[in-house]
Design a protein around this motif. Structure first.
Motif, PDB file in Angstrom:
ATOM      1  N   LYS A  54       0.860  -1.062  -0.083  1.00  0.00           N
ATOM      2  CA  LYS A  54       0.028   0.098   0.020  1.00  0.00           C
ATOM      3  C   LYS A  54       0.840   1.254  -0.070  1.00  0.00           C
ATOM      4  O   LYS A  54       0.454   2.058  -0.668  1.00  0.00           O
ATOM      5  CB  LYS A  54      -0.861  -0.075   1.192  1.00  0.00           C
ATOM      6  N   HIS A  55       2.069   1.078   0.718  1.00  0.00           N
ATOM      7  CA  HIS A  55       2.869   2.421   0.679  1.00  0.00           C
ATOM      8  C   HIS A  55       3.520   2.443  -0.703  1.00  0.00           C
ATOM      9  O   HIS A  55       3.628   3.559  -1.173  1.00  0.00           O
ATOM     10  CB  HIS A  55       3.800   2.319   2.040  1.00  0.00           C
ATOM     11  N   TRP A  56       3.890   1.395  -1.091  1.00  0.00           N
ATOM     12  CA  TRP A  56       4.700   1.425  -2.564  1.00  0.00           C
ATOM     13  C   TRP A  56       3.710   2.178  -3.519  1.00  0.00           C
ATOM     14  O   TRP A  56       4.025   2.990  -4.055  1.00  0.00           O
ATOM     15  CB  TRP A  56       5.264  -0.035  -3.093  1.00  0.00           C
ATOM     16  N   LEU A  57       2.405   1.772  -3.583  1.00  0.00           N
ATOM     17  CA  LEU A  57       1.553   2.360  -4.491  1.00  0.00           C
ATOM     18  C   LEU A  57       1.297   3.618  -4.226  1.00  0.00           C
ATOM     19  O   LEU A  57       0.824   4.434  -5.301  1.00  0.00           O
ATOM     20  CB  LEU A  57       0.452   1.347  -4.431  1.00  0.00           C
ATOM     21  N   ALA A  58       1.076   4.081  -3.031  1.00  0.00           N
ATOM     22  CA  ALA A  58       0.895   5.450  -2.571  1.00  0.00           C
ATOM     23  C   ALA A  58       1.927   6.317  -2.803  1.00  0.00           C
ATOM     24  O   ALA A  58       1.777   7.785  -2.758  1.00  0.00           O
ATOM     25  CB  ALA A  58       0.512   5.476  -1.052  1.00  0.00           C
ATOM     26  N   ASN A  59       3.150   5.782  -3.025  1.00  0.00           N
ATOM     27  CA  ASN A  59       4.620   6.856  -3.067  1.00  0.00           C
ATOM     28  C   ASN A  59       5.045   6.894  -4.586  1.00  0.00           C
ATOM     29  O   ASN A  59       6.244   6.905  -4.584  1.00  0.00           O
ATOM     30  CB  ASN A  59       5.194   6.465  -1.998  1.00  0.00           C
ATOM     31  N   GLY A  60       4.328   6.458  -5.637  1.00  0.00           N
ATOM     32  CA  GLY A  60       4.622   6.587  -6.867  1.00  0.00           C
ATOM     33  C   GLY A  60       4.877   5.460  -7.646  1.00  0.00           C
ATOM     34  O   GLY A  60       4.918   5.310  -9.117  1.00  0.00           O
ATOM     35  N   PHE A  61       4.976   4.367  -7.214  1.00  0.00           N
ATOM     36  CA  PHE A  61       5.053   2.886  -8.012  1.00  0.00           C
ATOM     37  C   PHE A  61       3.736   2.770  -8.432  1.00  0.00           C
ATOM     38  O   PHE A  61       2.801   2.866  -7.779  1.00  0.00           O
ATOM     39  CB  PHE A  61       5.513   1.770  -6.984  1.00  0.00           C
ATOM     40  N   GLU A  62       3.680   2.246  -9.732  1.00  0.00           N
ATOM     41  CA  GLU A  62       2.423   1.631 -10.140  1.00  0.00           C
ATOM     42  C   GLU A  62       2.416   0.193 -10.236  1.00  0.00           C
ATOM     43  O   GLU A  62       3.519  -0.523 -10.144  1.00  0.00           O
ATOM     44  CB  GLU A  62       2.322   2.244 -11.717  1.00  0.00           C
ATOM     45  N   PRO A  63       1.138  -0.418 -10.190  1.00  0.00           N
ATOM     46  CA  PRO A  63       1.302  -1.955 -10.567  1.00  0.00           C
ATOM     47  C   PRO A  63       2.200  -2.602 -11.465  1.00  0.00           C
ATOM     48  O   PRO A  63       2.815  -3.465 -10.971  1.00  0.00           O
ATOM     49  CB  PRO A  63      -0.187  -2.162 -10.645  1.00  0.00           C
ATOM     50  N   LYS A  64       2.410  -2.023 -12.467  1.00  0.00           N
ATOM     51  CA  LYS A  64       3.183  -2.373 -13.454  1.00  0.00           C
ATOM     52  C   LYS A  64       4.578  -2.487 -13.379  1.00  0.00           C
ATOM     53  O   LYS A  64       5.381  -3.042 -13.898  1.00  0.00           O
ATOM     54  CB  LYS A  64       3.025  -1.569 -14.874  1.00  0.00           C
ATOM     55  N   ASP A  65       5.002  -1.747 -12.276  1.00  0.00           N
ATOM     56  CA  ASP A  65       6.290  -1.574 -11.784  1.00  0.00           C
ATOM     57  C   ASP A  65       6.841  -2.757 -10.949  1.00  0.00           C
ATOM     58  O   ASP A  65       8.069  -3.170 -10.415  1.00  0.00           O
ATOM     59  CB  ASP A  65       6.716  -0.321 -11.173  1.00  0.00           C
ATOM     60  N   LEU A  66       5.739  -3.538 -10.602  1.00  0.00           N
ATOM     61  CA  LEU A  66       5.981  -4.722  -9.317  1.00  0.00           C
ATOM     62  C   LEU A  66       6.275  -6.048  -9.988  1.00  0.00           C
ATOM     63  O   LEU A  66       5.346  -6.419 -10.900  1.00  0.00           O
ATOM     64  CB  LEU A  66       4.931  -4.735  -8.280  1.00  0.00           C
ATOM     65  N   ILE A  67       7.067  -6.882  -9.226  1.00  0.00           N
ATOM     66  CA  ILE A  67       7.394  -8.099  -9.673  1.00  0.00           C
ATOM     67  C   ILE A  67       7.414  -8.965  -8.297  1.00  0.00           C
ATOM     68  O   ILE A  67       8.347  -8.734  -7.384  1.00  0.00           O
ATOM     69  CB  ILE A  67       8.718  -8.418 -10.410  1.00  0.00           C
ATOM     70  N   PHE A  68       6.645 -10.090  -8.355  1.00  0.00           N
ATOM     71  CA  PHE A  68       6.518 -10.881  -7.316  1.00  0.00           C
ATOM     72  C   PHE A  68       7.110 -12.187  -7.368  1.00  0.00           C
ATOM     73  O   PHE A  68       6.566 -13.021  -8.176  1.00  0.00           O
ATOM     74  CB  PHE A  68       5.326 -10.955  -6.700  1.00  0.00           C
ATOM     75  N   LEU A  69       7.996 -12.918  -6.724  1.00  0.00           N
ATOM     76  CA  LEU A  69       8.640 -13.955  -7.069  1.00  0.00           C
ATOM     77  C   LEU A  69       8.173 -14.868  -5.776  1.00  0.00           C
ATOM     78  O   LEU A  69       8.215 -14.575  -4.645  1.00  0.00           O
ATOM     79  CB  LEU A  69      10.250 -14.067  -6.739  1.00  0.00           C
ATOM     80  N   VAL A  70       7.674 -15.909  -6.169  1.00  0.00           N
ATOM     81  CA  VAL A  70       6.842 -16.884  -4.997  1.00  0.00           C
ATOM     82  C   VAL A  70       7.275 -18.213  -4.845  1.00  0.00           C
ATOM     83  O   VAL A  70       7.465 -18.895  -6.056  1.00  0.00           O
ATOM     84  CB  VAL A  70       5.277 -16.884  -5.534  1.00  0.00           C
ATOM     85  N   ASN A  71       7.883 -18.595  -3.685  1.00  0.00           N
ATOM     86  CA  ASN A  71       8.103 -20.056  -3.491  1.00  0.00           C
ATOM     87  C   ASN A  71       6.924 -20.583  -2.937  1.00  0.00           C
ATOM     88  O   ASN A  71       6.400 -20.547  -1.858  1.00  0.00           O
ATOM     89  CB  ASN A  71       9.197 -19.957  -2.139  1.00  0.00           C
ATOM     90  N   ASN A  72       5.982 -21.032  -3.817  1.00  0.00           N
ATOM     91  CA  ASN A  72       4.516 -21.375  -3.626  1.00  0.00           C
ATOM     92  C   ASN A  72       4.382 -22.728  -2.717  1.00  0.00           C
ATOM     93  O   ASN A  72       3.983 -23.711  -3.326  1.00  0.00           O
ATOM     94  CB  ASN A  72       4.107 -21.532  -4.871  1.00  0.00           C
ATOM     95  N   ILE A  73       5.086 -22.802  -1.542  1.00  0.00           N
ATOM     96  CA  ILE A  73       5.134 -23.986  -0.913  1.00  0.00           C
ATOM     97  C   ILE A  73       3.463 -23.805   0.288  1.00  0.00           C
ATOM     98  O   ILE A  73       3.459 -24.589   1.002  1.00  0.00           O
ATOM     99  CB  ILE A  73       6.071 -24.127   0.192  1.00  0.00           C
ATOM    100  N   SER A  74       2.818 -22.517   0.021  1.00  0.00           N
ATOM    101  CA  SER A  74       1.592 -22.532   0.696  1.00  0.00           C
ATOM    102  C   SER A  74       0.592 -22.843  -0.130  1.00  0.00           C
ATOM    103  O   SER A  74      -0.658 -22.937   0.409  1.00  0.00           O
ATOM    104  CB  SER A  74       1.448 -21.410   1.276  1.00  0.00           C
ATOM    105  N   HIS A  75       0.704 -23.204  -1.437  1.00  0.00           N
ATOM    106  CA  HIS A  75      -0.027 -23.367  -2.325  1.00  0.00           C
ATOM    107  C   HIS A  75      -1.597 -22.489  -2.546  1.00  0.00           C
ATOM    108  O   HIS A  75      -2.550 -22.914  -2.197  1.00  0.00           O
ATOM    109  CB  HIS A  75      -0.825 -24.854  -1.879  1.00  0.00           C
ATOM    110  N   PHE A  76      -1.078 -21.269  -2.913  1.00  0.00           N
ATOM    111  CA  PHE A  76      -2.051 -20.150  -3.272  1.00  0.00           C
ATOM    112  C   PHE A  76      -1.704 -19.584  -4.298  1.00  0.00           C
ATOM    113  O   PHE A  76      -0.717 -19.797  -4.943  1.00  0.00           O
ATOM    114  CB  PHE A  76      -1.946 -19.090  -1.705  1.00  0.00           C
ATOM    115  N   ASP A  77      -2.782 -18.893  -4.565  1.00  0.00           N
ATOM    116  CA  ASP A  77      -2.658 -18.057  -5.985  1.00  0.00           C
ATOM    117  C   ASP A  77      -2.276 -16.737  -5.616  1.00  0.00           C
ATOM    118  O   ASP A  77      -3.267 -16.048  -5.359  1.00  0.00           O
ATOM    119  CB  ASP A  77      -4.043 -18.261  -6.709  1.00  0.00           C
ATOM    120  N   MET A  78      -1.020 -16.370  -6.095  1.00  0.00           N
ATOM    121  CA  MET A  78      -0.800 -14.773  -5.811  1.00  0.00           C
ATOM    122  C   MET A  78      -1.570 -14.039  -6.789  1.00  0.00           C
ATOM    123  O   MET A  78      -1.800 -12.693  -6.434  1.00  0.00           O
ATOM    124  CB  MET A  78       0.769 -14.792  -5.958  1.00  0.00           C
TER     125      MET A  78
END
Length: 291
Positions: free
Chosen positions: A23-47
């Motif tokens: 929320k802070h990233w998005l409120a301070n100039g970053f846009e969703p298109k700027d973000l990359i999420f790397l997931v070690n998906n051992i919790s079996h969820f859909d990021m």
């Protein structure tokens, strides 16, 4: 305007730490298109689904590093499956460096890595301007920890953090060289670079890493890397317990769940008498940061 990408990683669905950060990233100039999420998906969820539900971010899932760059969309990559916490960080830091290199090769101007309990803030109030104008190949923010003291009660997540926490510590271990315009190999945790030109900034704890003749641990003026993993002892302990369910083995400090040892880790800052690293109070800082 520079092409900027911010990378983070996780192994579980968004929680209160990620809520504060994203929320802070998005409120301070970053846009969703700027973000990359790397997931070690051992919790079996859909990021991808979690990002939409939690932050209304429309993300695209990719399956390999060749597709990691998209100038127009947030990216999610389930990059590995690793149930040993130590091995996860050993393997993940190599992937993070490869992603950083790939993005810069594809034409990205600035690559940033932030953990999900970290945020960037510049005292000018215009972080994006700083990221668009700094001239150095790499810059290092001043690492500041937000620390719960015994006089501060449990955190109410429905209220601003600034109304509930006011104690801090400058901790050079958290002054990370995590903002780069040039391909480098970060050490684990992005505290510094393997080449030693921008080493781990805690020169007292890590003199062995200060080997480069032009080693630079300078912090960019007015730029802060704010860490809030110690904002609530009970919430953090709960995360530790969750980690025991997620990871099969954990030989790092995050694997400490013995209550006495955990409390010793959490309150370490309270006992640190190293000049310049003592706890200090500032009731206005988090208001300026905007959390």
């Amino acid at each position: 305007m520079r092409n900027i990408k911010l990378i983070t990683n996780c192994e579980r669905p968004p929680n209160y730490l990620m809520d504060i950060s994203v929320k802070h990233w998005l409120a301070n100039g970053f846009e969703p298109k700027d973000l990359i999420f790397l997931v070690n998906n051992i919790s079996h969820f859909d990021m991808v689904d979690s990002l939409k539900k939690s932050y209304n971010i429309d993300a695209k899932r990719v399956n390999n590093i060749n597709d990691i760059y998209d100038p127009n969309q947030c990216i999610v990559w389930d990059d590995l499956i690793e149930y040993d916490y130590g091995n996860y960080h050993d393997r993940e830091h190599l992937i993070i460096n490869s992603v950083q290199h790939k993005l810069l090769e594809e034409g990205v101007d600035v690559v940033i890595f932030l953990d999900r309990d970290e945020l960037l803030w510049h005292e000018s109030g215009n972080l994006i301007n700083v990221l668009n104008t700094f001239n150095e190949p790499i810059i290092r923010a001043r690492g500041v920890e937000v620390i719960q003291t015994a006089d501060e009660g449990p955190l109410d997540l429905s209220k601003p953090l600034a109304d509930q926490r006011s104690w801090f510590r400058w901790f050079p271990s958290k002054s990370k060289a995590c903002i780069t315009r040039t391909p480098v190999d970060w050490i684990i945790g992005r505290h510094g670079t393997k080449c030693g030109r921008w080493p781990h900034a805690d020169t007292l704890a890590h003199p062995e890493l200060q080997f480069h003749p032009e080693a630079n641990v300078e912090e960019y003026p007015g730029l802060y890397l704010v860490h809030f993993d110690k904002i609530d002892i009970n919430l953090v302990y709960k995360l530790r317990q969750e980690s025991q369910d997620i990871f099969k083995t954990n030989n790092r400090h995050t694997g400490v769940i013995d209550e006495e040892e955990f409390e010793k880790w959490f309150t370490e800052a309270h006992r640190d008498l190293t000049p310049g690293r003592e706890l200090y109070q500032d009731k206005e800082f988090l208001k300026k940061v905007g959390v």
